[in-house]
Design a protein around this motif. Structure first.
Motif, PDB file in Angstrom:
ATOM      1  N   ILE A  23       1.026  -1.182   0.040  1.00  0.00           N
ATOM      2  CA  ILE A  23       0.099   0.035  -0.134  1.00  0.00           C
ATOM      3  C   ILE A  23       0.778   1.377  -0.135  1.00  0.00           C
ATOM      4  CG2 ILE A  23      -1.727   1.234   1.397  1.00  0.00           C
ATOM      5  CD1 ILE A  23      -2.887  -1.569   2.220  1.00  0.00           C
ATOM      6  N   ALA A  24       1.997   1.145   0.580  1.00  0.00           N
ATOM      7  CA  ALA A  24       2.851   2.268   0.790  1.00  0.00           C
ATOM      8  C   ALA A  24       3.309   2.640  -0.639  1.00  0.00           C
ATOM      9  CB  ALA A  24       3.910   2.183   1.941  1.00  0.00           C
ATOM     10  N   ASP A  83      -2.890  12.869   6.731  1.00  0.00           N
ATOM     11  CA  ASP A  83      -4.416  12.544   6.035  1.00  0.00           C
ATOM     12  C   ASP A  83      -4.684  11.367   5.839  1.00  0.00           C
ATOM     13  OD1 ASP A  83      -4.228  15.706   4.972  1.00  0.00           O
ATOM     14  OD2 ASP A  83      -2.044  14.965   4.278  1.00  0.00           O
ATOM     15  N   ILE A  84      -3.805  10.484   5.745  1.00  0.00           N
ATOM     16  CA  ILE A  84      -4.220   8.924   5.456  1.00  0.00           C
ATOM     17  C   ILE A  84      -3.575   8.216   6.620  1.00  0.00           C
ATOM     18  CG2 ILE A  84      -3.982   7.102   4.043  1.00  0.00           C
ATOM     19  CD1 ILE A  84      -3.951   9.293   1.595  1.00  0.00           C
ATOM     20  N   LEU A  85      -4.313   7.572   7.443  1.00  0.00           N
ATOM     21  CA  LEU A  85      -3.617   6.561   8.174  1.00  0.00           C
ATOM     22  C   LEU A  85      -4.034   4.990   7.800  1.00  0.00           C
ATOM     23  CD1 LEU A  85      -2.076   5.331  10.791  1.00  0.00           C
ATOM     24  CD2 LEU A  85      -4.313   5.675  12.195  1.00  0.00           C
ATOM     25  N   VAL A  86      -2.978   4.097   7.442  1.00  0.00           N
ATOM     26  CA  VAL A  86      -3.439   2.811   7.189  1.00  0.00           C
ATOM     27  C   VAL A  86      -2.772   1.870   8.314  1.00  0.00           C
ATOM     28  CG1 VAL A  86      -3.170   0.931   5.554  1.00  0.00           C
ATOM     29  CG2 VAL A  86      -3.302   3.282   4.856  1.00  0.00           C
ATOM     30  N   ASN A  87      -3.809   1.284   9.124  1.00  0.00           N
ATOM     31  CA  ASN A  87      -3.130   0.459  10.268  1.00  0.00           C
ATOM     32  C   ASN A  87      -2.955  -1.077   9.503  1.00  0.00           C
ATOM     33  OD1 ASN A  87      -2.618   1.779  12.393  1.00  0.00           O
ATOM     34  ND2 ASN A  87      -4.928   2.081  12.639  1.00  0.00           N
ATOM     35  N   SER A  88      -1.900  -1.616   9.282  1.00  0.00           N
ATOM     36  CA  SER A  88      -1.702  -2.519   8.602  1.00  0.00           C
ATOM     37  C   SER A  88      -0.639  -3.505   9.675  1.00  0.00           C
ATOM     38  CB  SER A  88      -0.848  -2.658   7.308  1.00  0.00           C
ATOM     39  OG  SER A  88      -0.920  -3.900   6.647  1.00  0.00           O
ATOM     40  N   ALA A  89      -0.208  -3.119  10.724  1.00  0.00           N
ATOM     41  CA  ALA A  89       0.659  -4.084  11.784  1.00  0.00           C
ATOM     42  C   ALA A  89      -0.156  -4.910  12.167  1.00  0.00           C
ATOM     43  CB  ALA A  89       1.142  -2.898  12.610  1.00  0.00           C
ATOM     44  N   ALA A 220      -3.603  -3.471  -2.747  1.00  0.00           N
ATOM     45  CA  ALA A 220      -3.081  -1.752  -2.936  1.00  0.00           C
ATOM     46  C   ALA A 220      -4.109  -1.125  -3.716  1.00  0.00           C
ATOM     47  CB  ALA A 220      -1.716  -1.835  -3.445  1.00  0.00           C
ATOM     48  N   ASP A 221      -4.550  -1.547  -4.818  1.00  0.00           N
ATOM     49  CA  ASP A 221      -5.698  -0.716  -5.666  1.00  0.00           C
ATOM     50  C   ASP A 221      -6.768  -0.671  -4.643  1.00  0.00           C
ATOM     51  OD1 ASP A 221      -3.898  -0.805  -7.694  1.00  0.00           O
ATOM     52  OD2 ASP A 221      -4.815  -2.426  -8.860  1.00  0.00           O
ATOM     53  N   MET A 222      -7.324  -1.581  -4.215  1.00  0.00           N
ATOM     54  CA  MET A 222      -8.566  -1.255  -3.249  1.00  0.00           C
ATOM     55  C   MET A 222      -8.362  -0.194  -2.204  1.00  0.00           C
ATOM     56  SD  MET A 222     -11.309  -3.903  -1.383  1.00  0.00           S
ATOM     57  CE  MET A 222     -12.008  -4.407  -2.991  1.00  0.00           C
ATOM     58  N   ALA A 223      -7.041  -0.523  -1.300  1.00  0.00           N
ATOM     59  CA  ALA A 223      -7.122   0.495  -0.164  1.00  0.00           C
ATOM     60  C   ALA A 223      -6.718   1.914  -0.906  1.00  0.00           C
ATOM     61  CB  ALA A 223      -5.471   0.053   0.371  1.00  0.00           C
ATOM     62  N   ALA A 224      -6.126   2.093  -2.106  1.00  0.00           N
ATOM     63  CA  ALA A 224      -6.004   3.383  -2.635  1.00  0.00           C
ATOM     64  C   ALA A 224      -7.364   4.112  -2.847  1.00  0.00           C
ATOM     65  CB  ALA A 224      -5.043   3.374  -3.706  1.00  0.00           C
TER      66      ALA A 224
END
Ligand SMILES: NC(=O)c1ccc[n+]([C@@H]2O[C@H](COP(=O)([O-])OP(=O)(O)OC[C@H]3O[C@@H](n4cnc5c(N)ncnc54)[C@H](O)[C@@H]3O)[C@@H](O)[C@H]2O)c1
Length: 248
Positions: A23-24, A83-89, A220-224
């Motif tokens: 995603i990064a 602006d964007i937080l993704v919690n993947s840990a 990654a596409d869906m997350a974006a």
């Protein structure tokens, strides 16, 4: 509302590996300023090298409330609101074990990373997001949290808690320009899955109607999309990425 990717910054926990790293890379490619957060300094620096010079890193254990508050507070002070937080840990803990045989210490650890980690990080970024009336939070949950995987009580219950938190947070901030959503993948081949007992992985993959695992590109596409400015009328929702396993 922020409409341009290049004016945004994203913080991605678990960003040194697997889904977080994918995603990064995707967001970085769109022009977002990305900060990778992970608990192993060497691993997170290696990941930064794979993304590029403009990528920042913070080495934080998300189970450590003080460390999260300090590191995230410093970052926001230096660079402005996230602006964007993704919690993947996340971790699976011990799997392929019945719930009456799993150790309470393992359940505790899995909850501390998967649930409390996501709670602490979203808690740390929300006030600044609210102050700018814009933000996107994406918690990476799991199909296990919707369906419950036998042999994975700690993991399934912790992800169910993440899904419930998403519903609550989404409703609480609805109307502010901040959205909070989750994503529930089935199986995507990452170091986490490679480390699981083969019997547990077979159990999970056999349940996927499409008869294949998801790919890092697909997630990654869906997350974006979920963290994009265009995804402005969906909050508190858990998106599906399960090859047909969950149709609700
Ligand atoms: N891979 C799958 O099939 C799958 C399916 C459903 C959900 N998920 C979820 O997706 C997320 C990412 O999983 P992945 O497959 O990319 O795993 P991964 O092991 O490749 O990556 C997870 C990352 O989280 C980091 N991490 C672990 N504990 C941490 C802590 N306390 N503080 C900070 N960082 C920590 C690890 O160092 C690692 O870099 C997890 O939340 C996982 O539960 C994965």
């Amino acid at each position: 509302m922020k409409t341009i990717w290049t004016e945004q910054q994203a913080l991605i926990t678990g960003g040194a590996s697997g889904i977080g790293l994918a995603i990064a890379k995707k967001l970085n490619g769109l022009g977002v300023k990305v900060t990778l957060c992970d608990c192993y300094s060497e691993k997170v620096e290696e990941a930064r090298a794979r993304i590029g010079e403009d990528c920042r890193t913070v080495c934080v254990d998300v189970t450590d409330l003080k460390a999260v508050e300090t590191a995230f507070g410093k970052l926001i002070e230096q660079t402005g609101p996230i602006d964007i937080l993704v919690n993947s840990a996340g971790i699976t803990g011990i799997t392929n074990v019945h719930s009456h045989e799993v150790s309470p210490a393992d359940v505790d650890l899995v909850f501390r990373v998967n649930f409390f980690g996501s709670f602490y990080t979203s808690r740390a970024v929300l006030p600044a997001m609210l102050s700018q009336n814009y933000g996107r939070i994406l918690h990476i949950a799991s199909i296990a949290g919707k369906e419950g995987n036998a042999g994975m009580m700690a993991y399934s219950a912790s992800k169910a808690a993440v899904i419930a938190m998403t519903k609550v947070q989404g409703k609480e901030v609805a109307g502010t320009g901040v959205t909070v959503n989750a994503l529930a993948p089935a199986v995507i081949r990452t170091p986490m899955v490679e480390a699981m007992p083969p019997a547990q992985v077979t159990y999970m993959t056999d349940k996927i109607p499409m008869k294949r695992c998801g790919t890092l590109e697909e997630i990654a596409d869906m997350a974006a999309f979920i963290v994009s400015p265009e995804a402005s009328f969906t909050t508190g929702f858990t998106f599906d990425l399960s090859g047909g396993r969950a149709t609700y």
